[in-house]
Every structure is written in C-alpha cells, then in structure tokens.
Design a protein around this motif. Structure first.
Motif, PDB file in Angstrom:
ATOM      1  N   THR A 170       0.836  -1.211   0.000  1.00 42.57           N
ATOM      2  CA  THR A 170       0.000   0.000   0.000  1.00 42.57           C
ATOM      3  C   THR A 170       0.865   1.253   0.000  1.00 42.57           C
ATOM      4  O   THR A 170       0.683   2.165  -0.814  1.00 42.57           O
ATOM      5  CB  THR A 170      -0.922  -0.019   1.236  1.00 42.57           C
ATOM      6  OG1 THR A 170      -1.755  -1.177   1.182  1.00 42.57           O
ATOM      7  CG2 THR A 170      -1.779   1.229   1.291  1.00 42.57           C
ATOM      8  N   TYR A 205      -2.445   7.466   1.098  1.00 46.51           N
ATOM      9  CA  TYR A 205      -2.758   6.094   1.498  1.00 46.51           C
ATOM     10  C   TYR A 205      -3.402   6.091   2.883  1.00 46.51           C
ATOM     11  O   TYR A 205      -3.239   7.021   3.673  1.00 46.51           O
ATOM     12  CB  TYR A 205      -1.524   5.199   1.480  1.00 46.51           C
ATOM     13  CG  TYR A 205      -0.423   5.572   2.455  1.00 46.51           C
ATOM     14  CD1 TYR A 205      -0.509   5.192   3.806  1.00 46.51           C
ATOM     15  CD2 TYR A 205       0.718   6.254   2.039  1.00 46.51           C
ATOM     16  CE1 TYR A 205       0.492   5.513   4.696  1.00 46.51           C
ATOM     17  CE2 TYR A 205       1.737   6.572   2.924  1.00 46.51           C
ATOM     18  CZ  TYR A 205       1.619   6.195   4.252  1.00 46.51           C
ATOM     19  OH  TYR A 205       2.614   6.514   5.128  1.00 46.51           O
ATOM     20  N   ALA A 233       1.592   3.919  -3.270  1.00 47.85           N
ATOM     21  CA  ALA A 233       1.306   5.346  -3.154  1.00 47.85           C
ATOM     22  C   ALA A 233       2.561   6.180  -3.400  1.00 47.85           C
ATOM     23  O   ALA A 233       2.530   7.214  -4.097  1.00 47.85           O
ATOM     24  CB  ALA A 233       0.720   5.650  -1.781  1.00 47.85           C
TER      25      ALA A 233
END
Length: 843
Positions: free
Chosen positions: A64, A85, A68
């Motif tokens: 994640t 994020y 980002a």
C-alpha cells in the motif's frame, strides 16, 4: 510526467472504455506490466470521475505504502497530495487527494460507515489473485452497494494470475482485458535431491554459492520471520560489501524501505523476505531469486475453533510470481530448493482465504451490513456453511447477535471498534470494571505477533511478561532475558492508543482503574476467549503440564514456565499439532474469578457413575464450567434408581465377567444358548444378550448394591431360570438335558460351552456295549464323546461309537492296558459289562 513505457499502456484505452461504457472490468496483467501504478494515474482524467476519488486496494501494508509512493513520485509530488494512502495506524491523505491506496480492511470500514461510498467513483481491487478474505468481502459489499445504492460506482478487478472469466461473470459479464507483461528471461535451477536437514542451512549455502557465481542482488523467499532470522545468523560472515536485509510485515518502515532501496555503488544486498515480496513491490537491483519453496499462513480448524499458522509447499502460481521477481529489470536466475518431481506435485493455485479462515469477523461485518445470511450476497467463493455457522454461534455467545441472528447494540459497538470480535467484546466488557485502558493494551498485544523471542527454547507463555515489556521505559532491547521486538512494541502502543480513542468516542471516559490492574488480566483474556479457559490436569515426566480446555480438549504447556503450577488459565494463543496443541500465550486466573464473572454459566451436577478404578458406583456433586470441574465432593442423598442405573452401566462397561458366575450358572447359561439354536421359543442368554437386557433380568435384584463386592451376593442360576416360563423350562430339559445316564449307571454332566458341539466326557469302560452315539435336541444333534482314560484324560474323541469299537478301540487297548492294568480292557468291548470301577482283586 515522464515515464518509461510499460506494457499496460497498450490496454489503458480499453480499460477506460470498459469503465466508461460498462462501469466494471477485469484486467489480467502479469507482474511487471505496470498495472498497480499506471492504471489509477491514467484514470485520473476520466470524464466519469467528476471530481470523485479513486480507491485502490492492496493486500498488504508494505505494498500500500510503496504503491502510493511510486505514483506520487511519477507525479512529482509528495505522498498526501494527489496520491495518498490509508491503513491501520497510518494514513497520509489531504484535501487534494484523489487517489487513495488503502489496505483491504479499510474499505470494509468505509463501506460500513457509508454503504454508498459517496465521493468515490471507482474501487480498484489490485492483486485480487491473492484471494484475501477482506478482498472477497469488499467485492461482495461493493457489488451489493452498486446494485442497491450506487449504480454509478465503478469496479475494476486487477490480477496477475486468476481465472478472469469467473470474476467477469461475478461482476455481471464484465469486459475481460488482458495485458502483456514485461519480464526478461529467467533461468531456473532445481535441486537434484530434496533438502536434508535444516532448511536454513540449505538456503544459506545456496546464497553463498549464488554470491560467488552470479552478479546482482539476491531476493530469498522464506516462510516466516523465524526462518529469516536464522538464515541471517548463518550469513553473518559475508564480506562488508554485501548487506543482508530482512523484509516482512512486522518490520519498522525504515527497515522495510532499506530493503527496497537500490544498493549503493559497489555493494550488493541479500533480501530475506516472506511472501510479502511476491507481488506489487519492485526491489531495485534484484537479479537472482532463491526460493525455499515454502509459504506460511493461518488456517482455521472448525473442529477446535482455533487458528494456527501452517507451513506448506508454495503453490505453482506463487512460485512463478517469485521467479518473475528475478526478471523485472533484466535477465535473471532463479534457484528453487526443490526437485522437478516435487514441482509436479505443487497445487496450481493458493486456496482462497475465505475457505480456511476464522469467519467470526466476517459474520460480524455481514450482520452490521444488515445481511447476516451470506447467501444473499455474490461471492467468487462462498463462505463454508459449517465454519460460518460456528462463527455465528460464537457471536451469539458473546452477545453480538440475538437469537434470530440480528446485530445487538453490543454487537454494533463491537463492530465499530475495528478489532477481532473476541477482543472487541473483551474491551467493552472491561469498561464497567474500570479496566478499559488495560483491555486496549491487551487487545493490541494479541492482534500483533509476540513481542518477545528467545535465542533458544520456548518463550514464557505468561502474558503479564508482555505487558511489562510493553510498559518498560526506554528503548527496546532485552527484557527478562528475552529479545523485545522494537517495531512490534511501537505498533502495539500505537494500536492501543487508537483503540482507546475509539472507545472514548463510543463510551466516554473510563471508570476508575483498580489498584492492581494486572491482577485482573486473566479475567480480560477470559472475556475474549471463554472457550479457552483451561484447568490443570497433571505434569508429565519431562515437566510438560497438561491442561484441559473448557471444550474438553487437552493442550500442553512446555517447561519451564511460571504458569506451570497455575490451577486455571485463560489461553489466548495456541499452536502446533492439532492433537496436542501448545500454549504460547496465556495468563493465570482463580476459581474466584471464574465464579464472579462466569457464575451464570457454572452448573451444579449430581453425578452417579461407575468408577472403574474403585469397581463401585460413586455418587458425587460438582460445580462445572463446561469440561472444567471447579469443585467436587460426595453426594449424600442418592437416588436409588440412579445408583441401580450406574451399577448396570458399570457391568456393561466391564462385561458379565464382573458377575459372580458359578460353574452351575455357566452350565445353565450354555444349555439355554444351545437349546435356543434349535428352539426359537427360548430366549438368547449369550453374554452379549445378557448385557443388552441387564435391566430386565438383573435390575430387580441389585437394589442396595453399589460395588463388585455387593454383586457377589447374587445367585445367577435362579436368575437365569427366572427368564424362562415353566413351559420353556420343560423344553430346555428336553432339548438340552443337564446330565446323561450312561450304560454303567453313572449320571454324567454334559458340557454345552460350545453350542455347536455339546460334549459327553466319560471313561471308556462306562460305555462298554453301547454302539449308538447319544444325542440331544430330541435326537437332532449327536454328542461329541470324549472317551477318557482311568485318569480322566481323553484317549479318543468321536461322534461314531460303533466305528470306534470296531477300529480305534484296539489301538487304544494296546496302549492303555499296560498303563492301567487294574482296569478292564476286554478283547470284545461290545459284550463286556460296563463299569465305573477297576477289576476286582482275585482271591
């Protein structure tokens, strides 16, 4: 924005058109195609977005944050501007954020608070082939939200290895788009033989060989953090120009970033990673992959109600993903630590998590969604019925669901805390006791992996030790001889604070805390794991202590342990073999704690049962909590019927040999058994039939008896005869006479112990002159005649007396008359006088 072209760019127009015209699509793209970062950025200018945000789901926190950061870098912006994020305990978003990369659990919480996802134009499910439970749930909820509330909500499912057609059908015949990948050739080497000895030794030896023979950085796949630590120890002697980095989910972000960053000029790196590095991440400089061939993940056992980590062979698709990491930036090499024959046995795909996971959080989420029946939603793999039912039962027990399966106010509060339902229930139950802050610490500790690790041997199971390590001032290091995982301690503290903030929003301020809150730790763990209350049974020769869970299952506590003498435990963490699970984290509690907090579930039982050791009926009264016995003592006033029932059950367990059989009683039993074979009106008195019918033929005669000794007063012969009517007794005597009078005048007892061949055992001299073999069963069954010597030893067995006298007798006479000269051995036995005496002495 200047970027190098990637294969995914060729299909971006198709993706944009599919989302514009149909509102959904499935995109299949192998690793290296660029789907994770290029697709969301390309859709920023889509007309249908109309200022709405794009959500991109990633299965892991590391992926994640990395996704980002890469998209923000491509835009020339810091994270938190156009791209941000969100994940548990960490978020970087701002008022200008248009692309939010989120972990999958974040989407579920967003949907629960806003089922319509207002302000969101597209949800992208990246790496859907990993089939996490949260991804499956998020897709099911999004499909329902789109059908009921948001027809304009667009969905894009992206995957590297998956049955795209099945997903397309699930979305409603969504367009299926396929992209080429950008991978370079990877040369693959297999072992000639299976790994012998410890895996870590084989991995370390392969890494040494690779560093000597290949160029570039090395990515090593291992099943877990423990193996990573042990391989790192074996690589400690590498040259200073080679850096060894670990990469797994619980590492601090700084250490993760170091593993992902390019190696400085003139240096190489070896990255020891779990399956976290299979997809989404590009680790700069990697040209060589060493694959241990193992992966580790949770597996829920519905039979025990427990989740345990299981190490198993990697699946074929995951192995291909791992190999592909060597060809992301140029031609590479992959060393597989298994044979080609082993590879043929690999499963094609990993099993969806929904088929193996604890479904209690899912059941709570669906109840909060208003759809407690999962069949009402659309799933790529439906939750297993039995596991889901077990989860619903647990939620009902915890008070989260009512009898009809609807969410209660308590369940709604549990769901809003964002914890596993067990831990959420614990926190809420702790508030009235003034233990809210402590419960938040415990919840955070139990959601993370263990804070402590030992250089050798097991870590103490006592959860108090973890709380003390958590609260210890200063930098993490060692605590009571154990290494404290610093990153985990930081995350636990963060998580505890976050949970406490949620509690305060929901329930206001905490009540005053008790003077010694750690004294109540066992009660808190018991609130979370009421099915894992345990009672000490005994200590084995090696010091291992066996405990019995409330469910009746046995578990063990390895020595040496502070908890080894505790009479009761609340067990938070179990693992190891299913039959003999080991306690990893637990805390002691007292009988007073159990009575105070679980008093409504404690039952007083009066047990009247056969005690095999004492060979007697024991009448006891005991307080029980499931399989736990809190108190036990003798029961003074006992129901006679209960004693009789227990005594008869004891006879069933022990067998009829427990009864005082005499030779006469056994003879009578055998006669009836024999006669019943030839006369249907007679009852079956075999041992099995007597056991089956104890209450009828024996029950009325054991009043006042409690033990084997008492049973000795019985006379079984008359009891067996009482089973027969007068007519049946007459039939018995006719069919199976007890005795037979032989020519000598003796009345000889017959032996019916073998119902197929009753026996007449008689001295040979007593049958002189008889040629006809005697019979029973009204002449239907010839007796088996055992002809005995004067010493009552068999000299011949026959069912043909006439034949014996004509032939075999003479051989017997020749052999016997020298041994027994005082007894008659005539040349003509048929004309001799039968006798039971020796020859008379002369003059």
């Amino acid at each position: 924005m200047h970027t190098d072209p990637l294969p995914i760019e060729e299909v971006l127009p198709q993706v944009q058109a599919a989302l514009s015209e149909h509102g959904h699509a499935v995109l299949q793209a192998p690793p290296g195609a660029g789907k994770t970062t290029r697709v969301p950025l390309a859709l920023l200018e889509a007309p249908w977005r109309a200022g709405q945000r794009l959500l991109v789901l990633e299965p892991r926190r590391l992926a994640t944050r990395a996704a980002a950061q890469r998209m923000a870098q491509l835009l020339g912006e810091p994270v938190g501007e156009t791209v941000g994020y969100r994940m548990r305990l960490d978020q970087r978003v701002g008022p200008r954020t248009r692309i939010e990369v989120v972990t999958e659990g974040v989407l579920t919480r967003m949907l629960q608070s806003d089922p319509a996802l207002e302000g969101v134009g597209l949800v992208v499910f990246d790496e859907f082939h990993e089939r996490s439970l949260q991804a499956d749930l998020g897709l099911a909820l999004c499909l329902e939200a789109r059908s009921v509330l948001r027809e304009d909500l667009r969905l894009l499912v992206m995957s590297a290895t998956l049955d795209g057609e099945a997903v397309a059908r699930l979305l409603g015949e969504a367009p299926l788009i396929t992209s080429a990948g950008r991978t370079y050739p990877v040369t693959t080497h297999h072992r000639a033989h299976r790994v012998e000895g410890r895996l870590e030794d084989a991995v370390a030896a392969t890494v040494h060989d690779v560093l000597a023979e290949e160029t570039g950085d090395v990515l090593v796949f291992l099943p877990g953090a423990g193996e990573i630590r042990r391989v790192a120890e074996r690589l400690a002697g590498l040259p200073a120009s080679v850096r060894v980095h670990a990469l797994y989910g619980l590492l601090p972000q700084r250490e993760q970033d170091q593993a992902l960053a390019p190696s400085p000029s003139g240096q190489r790196k070896v990255v020891l990673a779990t399956s976290i590095a299979e997809t989404s991440l590009t680790i700069e400089g990697v040209r060589v992959v060493v694959d241990s061939g193992l992966m580790r993940g949770p597996r829920f056992d519905p039979g025990s109600g427990m989740t345990r980590l299981v190490t198993r062979p990697v699946t074929r698709d995951a192995a291909d993903q791992r190999r592909g990491r060597a060809g992301r930036l140029g031609p590479g090499v992959c060393y597989r630590l298994w044979t080609r024959a082993d590879e043929a046995r690999l499963a094609d795909h990993r099993r969806p998590e929904i088929l193996e996971a604890d479904l209690t959080p899912l059941a709570l989420d669906l109840a909060a969604w208003g759809t407690p029946d999962p069949a009402a939603l659309h799933w790529l793999s439906a939750p297993p019925t039995a596991t889901y039912a077990q989860a619903s039962d647990l939620l009902t027990y915890l008070g989260a669901l009512d009898a009809e399966g609807r969410l209660t106010d308590h369940g709604r509060a549990m769901q809003r805390l964002g914890l596993h339902p067990r831990l959420a229930h614990m926190v809420l139950a702790a508030l009235p006791l003034g233990l809210g802050r402590l419960a938040c610490d415990v919840a955070a500790l139990l959601e993370e992996r263990d804070l402590l690790r030992a250089s050798a041997g097991p870590v103490e199971a006592d959860l108090r030790l973890r709380l003390q390590a958590l609260e210890a001032p200063g930098r993490p290091g060692t605590f009571h001889g154990y290494t404290v995982h610093g990153g985990a301690r930081h995350r636990v503290r963060q998580a505890a604070q976050q949970v406490w903030r949620r509690v305060q929003r929901e329930d206001g301020a905490d009540l005053p805390a008790p003077t010694s809150p750690l004294d109540h730790l066992g009660v808190l763990v018991a609130f979370a794991y009421p099915d894992r209350l345990a009672q000490r049974e005994h200590e084995q020769a090696d010091g291992t202590v066996r405990y019995r869970l409330r469910t009746g299952r046995r578990v063990t506590l390895s020595p040496p342990q502070v908890l080894s003498k505790a009479p009761f435990l609340a067990v938070a963490d179990l693992g190891g073999p299913q039959r003999e699970a080991r306690i990893f984290r637990a805390v002691s509690l007292t009988e007073a704690d159990l009575r105070l907090h679980f008093g409504g579930q404690i039952h007083t039982e009066q047990a009247v049962a056969w005690d095999a050791g004492a060979q007697a009926v024991r009448a006891t009264q005991r307080d029980v909590l499931g399989a736990l016995v809190l108190r036990e003592g003798p029961l003074a006033d006992t129901d006679p019927e209960a004693v009789r029932t227990a005594l008869l059950e004891g006879i069933r367990q022990e067998g009829v040999a427990l009864l005082p059989w005499t030779k006469e009683a056994r003879q009578l039993q055998a006669r009836i058994v024999f006669a019943a074979r030839h006369e249907a009106s007679l009852p079956d008195t075999s041992d099995g039939a007597l056991l089956d019918d104890l209450a009828t033929w024996l029950g009325p005669y054991v009043d006042g008896m409690r033990s084997r000794g008492d049973l000795q007063r019985l006379d079984l012969g008359p009891l067996l005869r009482h089973r027969l009517t007068w007519a049946q007794q007459q039939t018995l005597d006719a069919m199976a006479p007890s005795h037979l009078t032989v020519p000598s005048g003796s009345r000889i007892r017959l032996d019916y112990s073998d119902p197929t061949a009753p026996v007449l055992a008689v001295r040979l001299q007593e049958l002189f002159g008889q040629t006809e073999t005697p019979t029973v069963a009204r002449g239907a069954v010839p007796l088996t005649v055992h002809l005995l010597s004067p010493a009552h030893r068999p000299v011949q067995v026959t069912q043909d007396l006439a034949g014996f006298w004509a032939t075999s007798y003479f051989d017997v006479r020749k052999d016997m008359r020298g041994r027994y000269p005082k007894h008659p051995w005539p040349e003509d036995p048929l004309s001799a006088t039968p006798t039971r005496r020796a020859k008379r002495r002369k003059g």
